[in-house]
Scaffold this active site. Structure first.
Site, short mmCIF file in Angstrom:
data_model
loop_
_atom_site.label_atom_id
_atom_site.label_comp_id
_atom_site.label_asym_id
_atom_site.label_seq_id
_atom_site.Cartn_x
_atom_site.Cartn_y
_atom_site.Cartn_z
N HIS A 75 4.35 58.77 46.40
CA HIS A 75 3.97 58.02 47.61
C HIS A 75 4.31 56.53 47.50
O HIS A 75 4.18 55.80 48.48
CB HIS A 75 2.47 58.18 47.89
CG HIS A 75 1.63 57.35 46.98
ND1 HIS A 75 1.43 57.66 45.65
CD2 HIS A 75 0.95 56.20 47.21
CE1 HIS A 75 0.66 56.75 45.09
NE2 HIS A 75 0.35 55.84 46.02
N HIS A 133 4.94 51.16 49.44
CA HIS A 133 3.82 52.12 49.48
C HIS A 133 3.90 52.89 50.80
O HIS A 133 3.66 52.33 51.86
CB HIS A 133 2.49 51.36 49.37
CG HIS A 133 1.33 52.24 49.11
ND1 HIS A 133 0.76 53.02 50.08
CD2 HIS A 133 0.64 52.47 47.96
CE1 HIS A 133 -0.25 53.70 49.55
NE2 HIS A 133 -0.34 53.38 48.26
#
Length: 162
Positions: free
Chosen positions: A70, A85
């Site tokens: 992620h 992110h």
């Protein structure tokens, strides 16, 4: 002049950062998570993605691909460290909907594929698809270009002086 003769140059390095994902560029203050909106991890911008292709925003080296895929950390050739992110609260997906195309230590060029993400899965199972791009080390100046539609690998979203 003396420093130039011996290869040392203390002049500030300037670096243009392109969007790692296509979408609407917004200030970090609009990220619905205080870790990013209050710049606890560093300054930068965020992008509300319109597609799931994440590319390198700079020429550099992959510092880390999180096991859950992620997030990815990159160090540019100028020595600036970036964290991309993807989405909020996406760590809990344990990699579902993410496919990494790079590993720690890989060299990348601006525009190289990093991660492919299924935005439908993120929209359904995480709190947001918004993708912060944060500078995690010291730089002397950050110019951000928000309130624009960006194309991954092309649109400049940050100008950094190290």
């Amino acid at each position: 002049m003396f420093k130039k003769l011996f290869g040392k140059n203390d002049a500030p390095k300037e670096e243009k950062v392109v969007a790692p994902v296509s979408g609407k560029v917004v200030p970090l203050s609009e990220v619905p998570d205080p870790t990013f909106s209050e710049k606890m991890m560093g300054d930068g911008v965020a992008i509300i993605p319109s597609e799931g292709k994440i590319v390198s925003p700079v020429d550099g080296k992959i510092l880390q691909v999180f096991p859950t895929k992620h997030a990815v950390g990159i160090e540019s050739k100028a020595g600036v460290e970036y964290l991309i992110h993807i989405g909020l609260e996406t760590v809990s997906l344990n990699g579902e909907g993410f496919e990494a195309h790079v590993s720690q230590g890989d060299k990348v060029s601006s525009g190289d594929p990093l991660i492919t993400v299924d935005l439908d899965i993120i929209s359904e199972k995480a709190s947001s698809t918004i993708t912060p791009i944060v500078i995690t080390n010291e730089v002397s100046n950050i110019e951000s270009y928000t309130d624009q539609e960006a194309k991954h690998g092309e649109t400049v979203v940050l100008n950094i002086t190290k």
